[in-house]
Design a protein around this motif. Structure first.
Motif, PDB file in Angstrom:
ATOM      1  N   VAL A  92       0.796  -1.262  -0.097  1.00 25.38           N
ATOM      2  CA  VAL A  92      -0.138  -0.094  -0.061  1.00 25.38           C
ATOM      3  C   VAL A  92       0.869   1.220   0.088  1.00 25.38           C
ATOM      4  CG1 VAL A  92      -1.663   1.427   1.206  1.00 25.38           C
ATOM      5  CG2 VAL A  92      -1.738  -1.172   1.399  1.00 25.38           C
ATOM      6  N   ARG A  93       0.950   1.958  -0.915  1.00 25.11           N
ATOM      7  CA  ARG A  93       1.664   3.259  -0.977  1.00 25.11           C
ATOM      8  C   ARG A  93       0.554   4.354  -0.673  1.00 25.11           C
ATOM      9  NH1 ARG A  93       2.643   6.799  -5.386  1.00 25.11           N
ATOM     10  NH2 ARG A  93       1.751   5.339  -6.910  1.00 25.11           N
ATOM     11  N   LEU A  94       1.141   5.178   0.312  1.00 26.93           N
ATOM     12  CA  LEU A  94       0.188   6.287   0.738  1.00 26.93           C
ATOM     13  C   LEU A  94       1.130   7.545   0.706  1.00 26.93           C
ATOM     14  CD1 LEU A  94       0.265   5.975   4.604  1.00 26.93           C
ATOM     15  CD2 LEU A  94       0.460   4.039   3.459  1.00 26.93           C
ATOM     16  N   SER A  95       0.519   8.575   0.820  1.00 31.67           N
ATOM     17  CA  SER A  95       1.018  10.080   0.905  1.00 31.67           C
ATOM     18  C   SER A  95       0.602  10.718   1.951  1.00 31.67           C
ATOM     19  CB  SER A  95       0.882  10.510  -0.574  1.00 31.67           C
ATOM     20  OG  SER A  95       1.666  11.851  -0.678  1.00 31.67           O
ATOM     21  N   PRO A  96       1.157  10.488   3.102  1.00 33.88           N
ATOM     22  CA  PRO A  96       0.544  11.240   4.270  1.00 33.88           C
ATOM     23  C   PRO A  96       1.286  12.806   4.334  1.00 33.88           C
ATOM     24  CG  PRO A  96       2.200   9.891   5.085  1.00 33.88           C
ATOM     25  CD  PRO A  96       1.984   9.489   3.673  1.00 33.88           C
ATOM     26  N   THR A  97       0.494  13.600   4.775  1.00 34.34           N
ATOM     27  CA  THR A  97       0.918  14.884   5.274  1.00 34.34           C
ATOM     28  C   THR A  97       2.090  14.772   6.098  1.00 34.34           C
ATOM     29  OG1 THR A  97      -0.534  15.468   6.984  1.00 34.34           O
ATOM     30  CG2 THR A  97      -0.989  16.121   4.715  1.00 34.34           C
ATOM     31  N   PRO A  98       3.063  15.769   6.102  1.00 37.62           N
ATOM     32  CA  PRO A  98       4.256  15.445   7.250  1.00 37.62           C
ATOM     33  C   PRO A  98       3.681  15.199   8.750  1.00 37.62           C
ATOM     34  CG  PRO A  98       4.678  17.456   5.578  1.00 37.62           C
ATOM     35  CD  PRO A  98       3.403  16.910   5.452  1.00 37.62           C
ATOM     36  N   ASP A  99       2.846  15.974   9.101  1.00 37.88           N
ATOM     37  CA  ASP A  99       2.203  15.900  10.450  1.00 37.88           C
ATOM     38  C   ASP A  99       1.378  14.371  10.641  1.00 37.88           C
ATOM     39  OD1 ASP A  99       0.263  16.991   8.811  1.00 37.88           O
ATOM     40  OD2 ASP A  99      -0.969  17.695  10.690  1.00 37.88           O
ATOM     41  N   GLN A 100       1.274  13.702   9.732  1.00 34.84           N
ATOM     42  CA  GLN A 100       0.321  12.469   9.730  1.00 34.84           C
ATOM     43  C   GLN A 100       1.412  11.158   9.600  1.00 34.84           C
ATOM     44  OE1 GLN A 100      -2.087  12.753   6.178  1.00 34.84           O
ATOM     45  NE2 GLN A 100      -3.812  13.056   7.355  1.00 34.84           N
ATOM     46  N   ARG A 101       2.711  11.533   9.409  1.00 33.44           N
ATOM     47  CA  ARG A 101       3.642  10.368   9.020  1.00 33.44           C
ATOM     48  C   ARG A 101       3.633   9.580  10.275  1.00 33.44           C
ATOM     49  NH1 ARG A 101       6.793  10.646   4.740  1.00 33.44           N
ATOM     50  NH2 ARG A 101       8.753  10.110   5.766  1.00 33.44           N
ATOM     51  N   GLU A 102       3.968   9.949  11.404  1.00 37.08           N
ATOM     52  CA  GLU A 102       4.023   8.969  12.601  1.00 37.08           C
ATOM     53  C   GLU A 102       2.845   8.118  12.884  1.00 37.08           C
ATOM     54  OE1 GLU A 102       6.749   8.199  13.943  1.00 37.08           O
ATOM     55  OE2 GLU A 102       7.914   9.350  12.638  1.00 37.08           O
ATOM     56  N   ALA A 103       1.624   8.584  12.590  1.00 30.87           N
ATOM     57  CA  ALA A 103       0.466   8.239  12.976  1.00 30.87           C
ATOM     58  C   ALA A 103       0.272   7.024  11.720  1.00 30.87           C
ATOM     59  CB  ALA A 103      -0.724   9.024  13.071  1.00 30.87           C
ATOM     60  N   ALA A 104       0.533   7.178  10.715  1.00 31.59           N
ATOM     61  CA  ALA A 104       0.481   6.161   9.606  1.00 31.59           C
ATOM     62  C   ALA A 104       1.390   5.193   9.999  1.00 31.59           C
ATOM     63  CB  ALA A 104       0.799   7.029   8.154  1.00 31.59           C
ATOM     64  N   LEU A 105       2.554   5.301  10.303  1.00 28.38           N
ATOM     65  CA  LEU A 105       3.431   4.470  10.590  1.00 28.38           C
ATOM     66  C   LEU A 105       2.938   3.610  11.648  1.00 28.38           C
ATOM     67  CD1 LEU A 105       6.899   6.223   9.925  1.00 28.38           C
ATOM     68  CD2 LEU A 105       5.907   4.557   8.515  1.00 28.38           C
ATOM     69  N   LYS A 106       2.626   4.136  12.488  1.00 21.28           N
ATOM     70  CA  LYS A 106       1.838   3.353  13.963  1.00 21.28           C
ATOM     71  C   LYS A 106       0.896   2.321  13.318  1.00 21.28           C
ATOM     72  CE  LYS A 106       0.058   4.119  18.408  1.00 21.28           C
ATOM     73  NZ  LYS A 106      -0.736   4.748  19.148  1.00 21.28           N
ATOM     74  N   VAL A 107      -0.083   2.904  12.460  1.00 13.53           N
ATOM     75  CA  VAL A 107      -1.085   2.160  11.863  1.00 13.53           C
ATOM     76  C   VAL A 107      -0.549   0.957  11.088  1.00 13.53           C
ATOM     77  CG1 VAL A 107      -2.941   1.673  10.308  1.00 13.53           C
ATOM     78  CG2 VAL A 107      -2.796   3.778  11.665  1.00 13.53           C
ATOM     79  N   VAL A 108       0.552   0.783  10.468  1.00 12.30           N
ATOM     80  CA  VAL A 108       0.925  -0.173   9.725  1.00 12.30           C
ATOM     81  C   VAL A 108       1.659  -1.127  10.817  1.00 12.30           C
ATOM     82  CG1 VAL A 108       2.796  -0.817   8.077  1.00 12.30           C
ATOM     83  CG2 VAL A 108       1.460   1.387   7.720  1.00 12.30           C
ATOM     84  N   SER A 109       2.496  -0.517  11.748  1.00 17.45           N
ATOM     85  CA  SER A 109       2.965  -1.544  12.820  1.00 17.45           C
ATOM     86  C   SER A 109       1.734  -2.102  13.750  1.00 17.45           C
ATOM     87  CB  SER A 109       3.849  -0.584  13.901  1.00 17.45           C
ATOM     88  OG  SER A 109       4.148  -1.240  14.792  1.00 17.45           O
ATOM     89  N   GLU A 110       0.769  -1.554  14.074  1.00 13.12           N
ATOM     90  CA  GLU A 110      -0.322  -2.238  14.569  1.00 13.12           C
ATOM     91  C   GLU A 110      -0.777  -3.485  14.001  1.00 13.12           C
ATOM     92  OE1 GLU A 110      -3.185   1.024  15.441  1.00 13.12           O
ATOM     93  OE2 GLU A 110      -1.935   1.738  16.982  1.00 13.12           O
ATOM     94  N   PHE A 111      -0.870  -3.318  12.709  1.00  8.06           N
ATOM     95  CA  PHE A 111      -1.407  -4.416  11.948  1.00  8.06           C
ATOM     96  C   PHE A 111      -0.285  -5.650  11.510  1.00  8.06           C
ATOM     97  CE2 PHE A 111      -4.858  -1.725  11.119  1.00  8.06           C
ATOM     98  CZ  PHE A 111      -5.838  -2.656  10.921  1.00  8.06           C
ATOM     99  N   MET A 112       0.874  -5.452  12.090  1.00  5.79           N
ATOM    100  CA  MET A 112       2.155  -6.300  12.114  1.00  5.79           C
ATOM    101  C   MET A 112       2.839  -6.276  10.459  1.00  5.79           C
ATOM    102  SD  MET A 112       2.089  -7.406  14.995  1.00  5.79           S
ATOM    103  CE  MET A 112       3.350  -8.869  15.113  1.00  5.79           C
ATOM    104  N   GLY A 113       2.402  -4.977  10.116  1.00  3.26           N
ATOM    105  CA  GLY A 113       3.161  -4.851   8.733  1.00  3.26           C
ATOM    106  C   GLY A 113       4.702  -4.328   8.771  1.00  3.26           C
ATOM    107  N   THR A 114       5.040  -3.894   7.761  1.00  6.59           N
ATOM    108  CA  THR A 114       6.490  -3.321   7.690  1.00  6.59           C
ATOM    109  C   THR A 114       6.420  -2.188   6.563  1.00  6.59           C
ATOM    110  OG1 THR A 114       7.247  -4.925   5.817  1.00  6.59           O
ATOM    111  CG2 THR A 114       7.765  -5.652   8.174  1.00  6.59           C
ATOM    112  N   THR A 115       7.345  -1.385   6.684  1.00  2.00           N
ATOM    113  CA  THR A 115       7.769  -0.344   5.501  1.00  2.00           C
ATOM    114  C   THR A 115       8.901  -0.409   4.887  1.00  2.00           C
ATOM    115  OG1 THR A 115       8.302   0.955   7.404  1.00  2.00           O
ATOM    116  CG2 THR A 115       6.064   1.262   6.981  1.00  2.00           C
TER     117      THR A 115
END
Length: 161
Positions: A92-115
């Motif tokens: 999944v490619r996403l383009s979060p705003t700079p202030d959303q980046r950490e929250a987006a990374l946290k969501v991926v981590s919560e689903f046991m995903g990687t980046t």
């Protein structure tokens, strides 16, 4: 009988035209194919297919009988969920705003995903799990501007103890 998805695996000879004959069978017989995945396997010259077939038990049994009749098919089987392991891979490619980046990374981590790729403008998330969990991750990432989703389709293997 109720309609549901069946995971069917098939061992086939890796010959020119094999996939075409298999897909033609599904088209001619009106079988509903939700996912199709093919790849090399443990035996040289053969491929293992994972098919996600929609239908009731009788329709899927008929589908397997028809598959068994194809000359390229060595064996096929309807896998029982409790006796098998199945996964799908998604990017999944996403383009979060700079202030959303950490929250987006946290969501991926919560689903046991990687980046595997975190760039200045976009993030690529990777997850290998059930199709339902992939859908949940995609839904959870929507607030972070999902740009593209790529999915492999299901792969499955019988788990013998």
């Amino acid at each position: 009988m109720s309609q549901h998805q069946h995971v069917v695996t098939a061992l086939v000879q890796n010959e020119a035209g094999t996939i075409n004959r298999l897909v033609s069978l599904f088209r001619r017989r009106g079988f509903s194919l939700a996912s199709f995945n093919a790849g090399d396997c443990e035996d040289a010259g053969f491929s293992r297919l994972t098919l996600l077939v929609n239908g009731d038990d009788e329709q899927v049994a008929q589908c397997i009988k028809q598959l068994d009749k194809l000359i390229d098919v060595v064996e096929c089987e309807d896998l029982v969920e409790s006796e098998s392991v199945s996964r799908e891979l998604a990017f999944v490619r996403l383009s979060p705003t700079p202030d959303q980046r950490e929250a987006a990374l946290k969501v991926v981590s919560e689903f046991m995903g990687t980046t595997p790729r975190v760039g200045e403008k976009s993030i690529v998330a990777e997850i290998a799990t059930s199709p339902a969990q992939i859908e949940q991750l995609i839904e959870a990432l929507k607030p972070y501007n999902v740009v593209e989703v790529v999915r492999t389709g299901l792969v499955a293997i019988k788990a013998e103890d």
